[in-house]
Scaffold this active site. Structure first.
Site, PDB file in Angstrom:
ATOM      1  N   CYS A   1       0.884  -1.176  -0.057  1.00 60.15           N
ATOM      2  CA  CYS A   1      -0.035  -0.104  -0.074  1.00 60.15           C
ATOM      3  C   CYS A   1       0.670   1.224   0.132  1.00 60.15           C
ATOM      4  O   CYS A   1       1.592   1.508   0.893  1.00 60.15           O
ATOM      5  CB  CYS A   1      -0.834  -0.004   1.434  1.00 60.15           C
ATOM      6  SG  CYS A   1      -2.139   1.351   1.213  1.00 60.15           S
TER       7      CYS A   1
ATOM      8  N   CYS B   1      -8.007   0.054 -46.313  1.00 61.17           N
ATOM      9  CA  CYS B   1      -7.743   1.330 -45.787  1.00 61.17           C
ATOM     10  C   CYS B   1      -8.922   2.437 -46.055  1.00 61.17           C
ATOM     11  O   CYS B   1      -9.701   2.160 -47.174  1.00 61.17           O
ATOM     12  CB  CYS B   1      -6.583   1.730 -46.678  1.00 61.17           C
ATOM     13  SG  CYS B   1      -6.060   3.501 -46.613  1.00 61.17           S
TER      14      CYS B   1
ATOM     15  N   CYS C   1       4.248   8.498 -39.565  1.00 65.07           N
ATOM     16  CA  CYS C   1       5.490   8.065 -40.113  1.00 65.07           C
ATOM     17  C   CYS C   1       6.336   9.333 -40.648  1.00 65.07           C
ATOM     18  O   CYS C   1       7.389   9.585 -40.458  1.00 65.07           O
ATOM     19  CB  CYS C   1       5.391   7.142 -41.202  1.00 65.07           C
ATOM     20  SG  CYS C   1       6.752   6.266 -41.696  1.00 65.07           S
TER      21      CYS C   1
HETATM   22  S1  SF4 Z   1       8.816   3.196 -40.527  1.00 65.98           S
HETATM   23 FE1  SF4 Z   1       7.463   2.617 -38.735  1.00 65.98          FE
HETATM   24  S2  SF4 Z   1       5.737   3.881 -39.350  1.00 65.98           S
HETATM   25 FE2  SF4 Z   1       6.755   4.011 -41.185  1.00 65.98          FE
HETATM   26  S3  SF4 Z   1       5.792   2.653 -42.501  1.00 65.98           S
HETATM   27 FE3  SF4 Z   1       7.728   1.393 -41.513  1.00 65.98          FE
HETATM   28  S4  SF4 Z   1       6.508   0.541 -39.810  1.00 65.98           S
HETATM   29 FE4  SF4 Z   1       5.246   2.105 -40.470  1.00 65.98          FE
HETATM   30  S1  SF4 Z   2      -3.957   5.020 -40.987  1.00 70.41           S
HETATM   31 FE1  SF4 Z   2      -3.132   4.791 -43.080  1.00 70.41          FE
HETATM   32  S2  SF4 Z   2      -3.535   2.586 -43.628  1.00 70.41           S
HETATM   33 FE2  SF4 Z   2      -4.804   3.032 -41.813  1.00 70.41          FE
HETATM   34  S3  SF4 Z   2      -6.808   3.642 -42.694  1.00 70.41           S
HETATM   35 FE3  SF4 Z   2      -5.544   5.563 -42.302  1.00 70.41          FE
HETATM   36  S4  SF4 Z   2      -4.499   5.839 -44.333  1.00 70.41           S
HETATM   37 FE4  SF4 Z   2      -5.281   3.788 -44.413  1.00 70.41          FE
END
Ligand code: SF4
Ligand code: SF4
Ligand code: FAD
Ligand code: FMN
Ligand code: SF4
Lengths: 443, 434
Positions: free
Chosen positions: B139, B347, B357
């Site tokens: 705790c 998608c 990214c």
């Molecule tokens: S680098 Fe990472 S975020 Fe970019 S596409 Fe590859 S896995 Fe996806």
């Molecule tokens: S994050 Fe990228 S792959 Fe996923 S639905 Fe959105 S646009 Fe498509």
């Protein structure tokens, strides 16, 4: 069914007071705080969001929704109003199903868009309820601009000009400002005098003198405005209406849908609004649907909307068509009016079925009608205007007309959809261009 | 047919779901209803020494953080041990155990760090017929200031000493409950083992302040304008708890020691994950406090269905199965190469992967004019971030590159052999591959 719905002819008081109230209540009840949070949470905060691209005023939708989600809806309202000063009205009247919400990735993926319009209303209503006007007027530039028409285009233009420090004089032919927000939008979309309140709120920016009851052409001339002001913006909408072009078009009981709606919008008491038992609306756009729905809500027994082409060609969105159907409006398509019958007032309208290219099929149908509304389009009125394109004023991307010093936008200008939000965008963009011109490129 | 009956350190219960020592187990009324609802066992709310009971605050004792739609993700509390009389509790325990002989009842204890104190209470507990005791060394608030709870749990020597006393004065199993508010959880676990503990349970709550009221400038929950750190629990703490469990399951000094997993268990799946990491059973608090006792029905049916699907007949069939696969970073295979792949049919073009990214140093996702998103293999480091941010499940997957293929990012051929950091040429202290 109340007996009064059966009474023939154009009658007042078909329904009880409670029924009128219920029928003309807000189409969508406003979201409460929790509903807004839940709705906001569905937004993915898309990169370069498609909804934003689809909004004619380019509101940063993911940003304002995130601001709501994080408990700062006043900041959300400011995000909205920065792009669209009539964001409150647009939240109520935009056909979101064909704009932002149509392309929302969650609509595309699941058929359930983020409730962008309702969230927009949540944010803007919240700020307006506090009486806060989030913009301040820049120091005055001593430049004077005349704005003709206090509809969405004129108001948006006037507000942006005033904000940039110019002195604006608004001229409007009607008794009240707001344009079709005040006289045209369906009553259940703008309840509780919202249009008038929004105008008052908008004018808090200062620097705008409003002259109601002054019509360009009759009370003031364009030449006069050109000489008295540094720039002129024309936003007078479409004042004329198209006729049916039939014998008997002027019989008693046949009127323009826009006049019917304007009268309804201004009515102090809905029970005093006369409506027929068998109403026929001719047309396929938003005006036709609004007239038909509101006729039904006023207690008409049978309301039929007749459009000469197919459903797919109707200007009214599927959502609007479904709304009409849900209220009990019957929609007939591929039928074109070819005769009006009745000794004295109208009794029946005769239609001939047509194919999609409007080719008559020779088959006809007669519809009982003690009241007929024409809703087959509005037209630009006025003489000595800048050059036209088609039947509207020809403009550049930023609203400049063929005459130096005169800009135009909204329904009276060529291009764009005839929508409130488009009028706002065009008014705003013209203001920015006027400012750039007046200030010699210094904005 | 799956049998969820679980025997943990000799204590058998009809399923591996126990209620953790907390408000849901504070009194007879609750525990009877918990058993009626189907819980396999309970750890009774912690008892203190004989004498006037502790007093709780009389204002709010919980704070929370939320996910969408006010889903409770994390809860914190500043509650103390039971504030009811010791003998009332003991009588109730005795009655309930007599009526529910098939369910496990463990008595949680926290008394001063003196042999006399333990010597005094343990026979009383023994007399209730309960199945075992759990030592609350966890705790983090209120009691540690009095030299109990986490204050003991942070000193391995004390743990060992107290555990030893308990094994001396009590005949049944002793579980030591560990605090996560410590740098290396393996140390107290090893101490518990050295003291003769039959098992450890973890985690107790984590020191936390869930929110600050920006009007009153007081941490929440606020008592008359002041707040204090409380113990954090609920779904948010599960990853921390599982990591600590795995440390103990893997460490040489503690490997094989029975573990009762606690921390954010909310569904059958959470329970299965803890158990795969080496827990013989799990304990639940926040989920029951949030949704009520009935959730155990989902846990029972869910675990049964999953075990059926996998062909496990008994929980022991899968307990600890993930332990051998839990390793140190340096042993991960650097020759394993994957690339993100976007399923264009799934998608929805939200662009989240792109933003993630693009702004996270890799720039490995391309966006076309018409919003088609695709992975640039020559840039993708397979970090998985796009997978994590994509709102559509399974839309982006990590695809392993086959041996012999050329990774367009490095122009290197994918090697069939395992090779890790310990042998990597960039590692200054690399050992030559054997
Ligand atoms: S680098 Fe990472 S975020 Fe970019 S596409 Fe590859 S896995 Fe996806
Ligand atoms: S994050 Fe990228 S792959 Fe996923 S639905 Fe959105 S646009 Fe498509
Ligand atoms: C019945 C109906 C329903 C509609 N429903 C919707 C809807 O739900 N959603 C939507 O987005 N759009 C809707 N619209 C379209 C929308 O109302 C218009 O696109 C929008 O109002 C155009 O704005 P505006 O400023 O260009 O013109 P208007 O709103 O028409 O304003 C023009 C103003 O200029 C004034 N004016 C006209 N002539 C003169 C003159 N000579 N001198 C001085 N002043 C003059 C008028 O009094 C008026 O105030 C609807 C239209 C109608 C007719
Ligand atoms: C992928 C990743 C890598 C990180 N690397 C480092 C690092 O190298 N050095 C460091 O001090 N913190 C590092 N952090 C921790 C962050 O700086 C930060 O302290 C932590 O994520 C908590 O902040 P947040 O969750 O509010 O973002 C890293 C975090 C993440 C998510
Ligand atoms: S498209 Fe939909 S989900 Fe994406 S930002 Fe716009 S409202 Fe949010």
């Amino acid at each position: 069914m109340p007996a009064d719905m059966l009474a023939q002819g154009i009658q007042t008081g078909r329904l009880s007071a409670e029924q009128y109230d219920a029928n003309f209540a807000d189409l969508h009840a406003p979201l409460d705080d929790h509903e807004a949070l839940v709705a906001a949470d569905r937004c993915y905060f898309c990169h370069d969001a498609p909804c934003m691209t689809a909004c004619p005023t380019d509101i940063d939708i993911p940003l304002f929704i995130r601001q709501i989600a994080t408990g700062t809806s006043d900041a959300a309202a400011k995000t909205i109003l920065t792009q669209n000063i009539l964001g409150g009205m647009c939240a109520r009247v935009c056909p979101t199903e064909t704009l932002c919400e149509e392309v929302c990735v969650r609509e595309v993926a699941e058929g359930k868009p983020v409730l962008i319009g309702q969230l927009q209303r949540y944010a803007t209503d919240g700020l307006m309820a506090k009486g806060v006007h989030p913009f301040v007027r820049a120091e005055t530039t001593d430049k004077r601009v005349a704005v003709v028409g206090a509809g969405p285009a004129g108001l948006a233009c006037a507000h942006r000009l005033a904000m940039l420090g110019h002195d604006v004089t608004l001229y409007d032919a009607r008794a009240k400002a707001g344009g079709l927000n005040e006289y045209g939008i369906a009553a259940y979309k703008s309840t509780d005098e919202f249009a008038a309140k929004e105008v008052d709120w908008l004018l808090q920016i200062g620097g705008i003198v409003v002259n109601q009851g002054v019509a360009l052409g009759s009370n003031v001339s364009l030449a006069q405005l050109q000489s008295d002001f540094d720039a002129v913006f024309l936003g007078m909408g479409l004042g004329g209406v198209n006729g049916l072009g039939l014998d008997g078009d002027d019989k008693d009981g046949i009127t323009d849908a826009v006049d019917f709606i304007a009268e309804l919008r201004q009515a102090n008491e809905l029970g005093a609004m006369p409506i027929g038992r068998d109403v026929v609306v001719i047309g396929g756009g938003m005006t036709a649907v609004d007239a038909a729905v509101q006729a039904k809500l006023l207690g008409a027994l049978n309301v039929t909307l007749v459009y000469r082409r197919s459903r797919a060609r109707m200007n009214a969105s599927v959502y609007e068509q479904d709304l009409a159907a849900s209220k009990g409006v019957r929609i007939i398509t591929n039928a074109s009016p070819n005769a009006v019958h009745g000794n004295g007032p109208v009794r029946e309208v005769e239609f001939e079925y047509t194919d999609d290219d409007l080719k008559p099929t020779g088959q006809t149908v007669r519809l009982m009608a003690d009241q007929v509304f024409r809703a087959i389009g509005q037209t630009l009125q006025g003489e000595g205007l800048p050059d036209l394109e088609g039947r509207k004023i020809k403009v550049s991307d930023t609203g400049a007309t063929s005459v130096k010093g005169i800009w135009a936008g909204g329904d009276c200008a060529f291009g764009g959809d005839d929508l409130t939000v488009t009028a706002v965008a065009e008014g705003r963009d013209a203001a920015i261009d006027i400012n750039a011109n007046l200030m010699g490129g210094v904005t | 047919m799956v049998d969820l009956t679980t025997t943990f350190i000799g204590i058998t219960s009809p399923n591996p779901f126990w209620l953790a020592s907390a408000p849901p187990t504070d009194k007879e009324y609750n525990v009877r209803r918990a058993f009626e609802a189907g819980w396999g066992g309970v750890v009774w709310k912690t008892l203190g020494s004989e004498g006037p009971p502790v007093v709780n605050v009389n204002g709010p004792r919980y704070g929370a953080i939320y996910g969408a739609d006010r889903r409770l993700l994390g809860l914190n509390n500043i509650e103390l041990i039971t504030d009811r009389d010791l003998f009332t509790n003991l009588e109730e325990i005795k009655r309930v155990k007599a009526d529910y002989p098939d369910r496990a009842i463990i008595v949680s204890l926290m008394v001063p760090c003196e042999e006399e104190a333990w010597k005094a209470i343990l026979p009383l507990v023994e007399d209730t017929g309960a199945d075992g005791i759990e030592l609350n060394f966890g705790c983090p608030h209120g009691m540690s200031e009095r030299g109990m709870g986490a204050a003991v749990g942070q000193v391995p020597e004390y743990i060992e000493m107290v555990t030893r006393w308990c094994k001396r004065y009590y005949s049944k199993p002793v579980i030591v409950k560990l605090t996560p508010n410590i740098t290396d959880v393996r140390k107290p676990a090893a101490a518990a083992r050295a003291g003769g503990a039959d098992a450890v349970s973890l985690i107790n709550t984590i020191n936390s302040i869930t929110s600050v009221n920006l009007d009153s400038m007081s941490p929440e929950p606020s008592i008359d304008g002041k707040g204090t750190h409380g113990g954090y629990c609920g779904p948010a703490v599960k990853p921390i708890a599982m990591s600590m469990v795995s440390e103990i399951a893997r460490a040489e000094a503690t490997a094989g020691m029975p573990i009762s997993g606690i921390g954010g268990v909310t569904t059958w799946r959470d329970a299965a994950e803890f158990m795969a990491l080496g827990c013989g059973n799990v304990q639940v608090c926040t989920a029951a406090m949030t949704y009520g006792f009935k959730i155990v029905q989902e846990m029972i049916s869910g675990l049964s269905q999953w075990m059926d699907e996998k062909g496990y007949e008994n929980t022991t069939d899968f307990v600890g199965m993930a332990v051998p696969n839990t390793t140190d970073w340096q042993y991960l295979n650097l020759n394993y190469i994957a690339k993100a792949k976007i399923d264009q049919d799934l998608c929805i073009s939200c662009g989240r992967c792109f933003a993630a990214c693009e702004d996270t140093s890799h720039q490995a996702i391309a966006m076309s004019e018409d919003r088609v998103f695709s992975v640039i293999d020559a840039e993708c480091v397979a970090c998985n971030l796009c997978v994590n941010v994509c709102p559509v499940e399974n839309c982006i997957t990590m695809e392993q590159m086959p041996v012999g293929a050329v990774d367009p990012r490095t122009d290197r051929v994918v090697d069939k052999d395992y090779a890790n950091w310990t042998t990597h040429p960039n590692n200054p202290s690399a050992t030559a591959a054997e």
